[in-house]
Design an enzyme around this catalytic site. Sequence first.
Site, short mmCIF file in Angstrom:
data_model
loop_
_atom_site.label_atom_id
_atom_site.label_comp_id
_atom_site.label_asym_id
_atom_site.label_seq_id
_atom_site.Cartn_x
_atom_site.Cartn_y
_atom_site.Cartn_z
N GLU A 139 0.99 -1.67 0.02
CA GLU A 139 0.11 0.29 -0.11
C GLU A 139 0.92 1.28 -0.02
O GLU A 139 2.34 1.49 0.43
CB GLU A 139 -0.75 0.20 1.12
CG GLU A 139 -2.29 1.03 1.48
CD GLU A 139 -2.32 1.11 2.93
OE1 GLU A 139 -3.13 0.17 3.32
OE2 GLU A 139 -3.80 1.59 2.39
N ASN A 199 -12.45 -1.52 -1.25
CA ASN A 199 -11.46 -2.35 0.51
C ASN A 199 -12.02 -1.63 1.69
O ASN A 199 -12.99 -0.58 1.45
CB ASN A 199 -10.20 -1.71 0.55
CG ASN A 199 -9.17 -2.24 1.40
OD1 ASN A 199 -9.71 -2.71 1.99
ND2 ASN A 199 -9.31 -0.55 1.89
N GLU A 200 -12.43 -2.54 2.35
CA GLU A 200 -12.85 -2.00 3.38
C GLU A 200 -14.14 -0.76 3.05
O GLU A 200 -14.65 -0.26 3.96
CB GLU A 200 -11.90 -1.61 4.74
CG GLU A 200 -10.83 -2.82 5.06
CD GLU A 200 -10.19 -2.53 6.06
OE1 GLU A 200 -10.26 -1.44 6.68
OE2 GLU A 200 -9.51 -3.73 6.85
N TYR A 243 -6.72 -8.84 11.65
CA TYR A 243 -5.40 -8.51 11.84
C TYR A 243 -4.70 -9.27 13.36
O TYR A 243 -5.60 -9.26 14.59
CB TYR A 243 -4.86 -6.76 11.97
CG TYR A 243 -4.40 -6.63 10.70
CD1 TYR A 243 -3.35 -6.51 10.16
CD2 TYR A 243 -5.73 -5.58 10.22
CE1 TYR A 243 -2.98 -5.93 9.48
CE2 TYR A 243 -5.33 -5.20 8.39
CZ TYR A 243 -4.36 -5.42 8.52
OH TYR A 243 -4.02 -4.84 7.33
N GLU A 264 -5.84 -9.80 3.48
CA GLU A 264 -4.62 -8.98 4.78
C GLU A 264 -4.83 -9.11 5.86
O GLU A 264 -6.10 -9.96 6.65
CB GLU A 264 -5.84 -6.61 4.88
CG GLU A 264 -5.69 -6.42 3.96
CD GLU A 264 -6.45 -4.59 4.10
OE1 GLU A 264 -5.81 -4.08 5.12
OE2 GLU A 264 -6.45 -3.98 2.81
N GLN A 282 2.17 -5.65 5.54
CA GLN A 282 2.60 -5.33 3.99
C GLN A 282 3.73 -5.65 3.72
O GLN A 282 4.84 -6.80 4.62
CB GLN A 282 2.64 -4.63 3.90
CG GLN A 282 0.89 -3.55 4.77
CD GLN A 282 0.27 -2.31 4.46
OE1 GLN A 282 1.42 -2.04 2.68
NE2 GLN A 282 -0.73 -2.10 3.84
O1 AHR Z 1 -2.38 -2.92 6.38
C1 AHR Z 1 -2.67 -1.32 6.75
C2 AHR Z 1 -4.35 -1.12 6.88
O2 AHR Z 1 -5.63 -2.18 7.20
C3 AHR Z 1 -5.43 -0.86 5.50
O3 AHR Z 1 -5.15 0.13 4.94
C4 AHR Z 1 -7.30 -1.06 5.74
O4 AHR Z 1 -7.15 -1.78 4.59
C5 AHR Z 1 -6.35 -1.87 7.06
O5 AHR Z 1 -7.47 -1.70 7.95
#
Ligand code: AHR
Length: 522
Positions: free
Chosen positions: A56, A203-204, A270, A327, A376
């Site tokens: 990103e 995205n999201e 995450y 992600e 990432q």
């Molecule tokens: O990876 C960082 C961020 O995490 C991304 O931009 C977003 O899609 C997610 O919330």
Amino acid sequence: MLRRRIQWLTILLTCALGWMTSTASAQDKPVDVSVTVRADEPGPTINPNIYGQFAEHLGAGIYEGVWVGEDSDIPNTNGYRNDVIAALRDLKVPVVRWPGGCFADEYHWRDGIGPREKRPVKVNTHWGGVPETNAFGTHEFMTFAEMIGAKVYISGNVGSGTVQEMADWLEYLTSDTVSTLANERRKNGREKPWDVHFFGIGNETWGCGGNMRPEYYADLFRQYATYIKTPPGKRPKIIASGGHDDGTRWVEVLTTQVERDLDGISHHYYTIPSGVWEKKGNSTGFGEDEWISTLKNTMRIDEFIKNNVAILDKNDPEGKIGFYVDEWGTWYDPEPGREPGFLYQQNTLRDALVAAINLNIFHHHARRVHMTNIAQMVNVLQAMILTDGPRMALTPTYHVFHMYRPFQGATFLPTDDSTPRYTHGDVSVPAVSVSAARDSEGKIQLALANLDPNREAVVRTNLRGAQAKSASGRLLTAKQMDARNTVDEPENVKPTTLSAKRDGNAVVVKLPPKSVAVVQLQ
Ligand code: AHR
């Protein structure tokens, strides 16, 4: 009275000593694990794209990390860092997702084409409010992907873009006609159209991508997907923006309200040591409490995938729609002294274990999990590579991805195991994580991770329906839970050779505490 007291004291001391010795010996005693690889029941292909990356416009992820510009003192080829490109090529990155993330829903592709000195400078509002020069745009990304040999997964802007803007981008990228957009691409230096392999519609969209409800987004998806027009045979797989964490509603709504054009649904998860966003935990200097809570939290992805796959199986019994974990990875508190919006964090042996556990879980779900993208690629979150000026360090996560390369495109083999649990305080996880596959050369690949930071694991593997004449492997471990590589000590954590013993038709592998191994049986 005094005699009684002495007696009590002696009893207490004996008990304490006994407890101490029994604990010490329990800790020293290796964990015994037996694994059966059911080689006679081959499962689905492990899609190479499970090993995908995410890059990103965030912090030093692109600028500095990949792109330094042609005038940089850092050795580069046409602006791309030579060291990073070589390391990524060696990793066999199958696919890269770009330009975001949250950034994607504020990205207007026309800002990133044409002469660089004429490109507008914007503000990266999501990530530190820093200037975005647009020096790295469509041509730079597509060339980058070609340089490292990866497919492309582009995220289109739904949050602040338009249907027309998205349709134009696809035409610019893929058209082989003499349309004005195709000719503009030619004028900007690219004669041949590119292949766009995957295209994400937003995205999201539940958050930074527009704060939408799934029902509203489902309609937008239908509309945007209608205008994705590419030459015959060149249509990308179209991925919808889905849910996150334990959510299943996005998959439920999308699979019932979208009848066509839907090749995959994205999901984000995450791993946070504490499980609490406001105080996540540090990337280094943690204790065993955070070690085990991180590993336990990361394993939750298994349950999240299962729940979403159950809905996919119900609503898409033909199995056309993939589950794209586009992600995933660890997310820690910002490093002191660094811009918090850049999401730069250290990467340690704990991250290596997180990577191995997730990859093993993804293998088990290979039927529906068609792609994942660790967040990432460089300098951001759970990165493969950390750069510092002209130097770089490969992280423990990089080494796990490297060790696991033979799993790309391999055939999943189911396994049964008898792993005991590793417990610390009131948290408990399986001591060993396992997955197996038959690679393209016919070898059986066995991936093992010993989560216990104190005890060795002796893993005895039996093959059902196959024979192993020899076994060899690679091992990643270190003395400290937070061992890491830096530009000054880049080889602190790196794979070594692992010897495995044959015992009849079984293979015995000794896994040191807190380690990851990939063993080849042939
Ligand atoms: O990876 C960082 C961020 O995490 C991304 O931009 C977003 O899609 C997610 O919330």
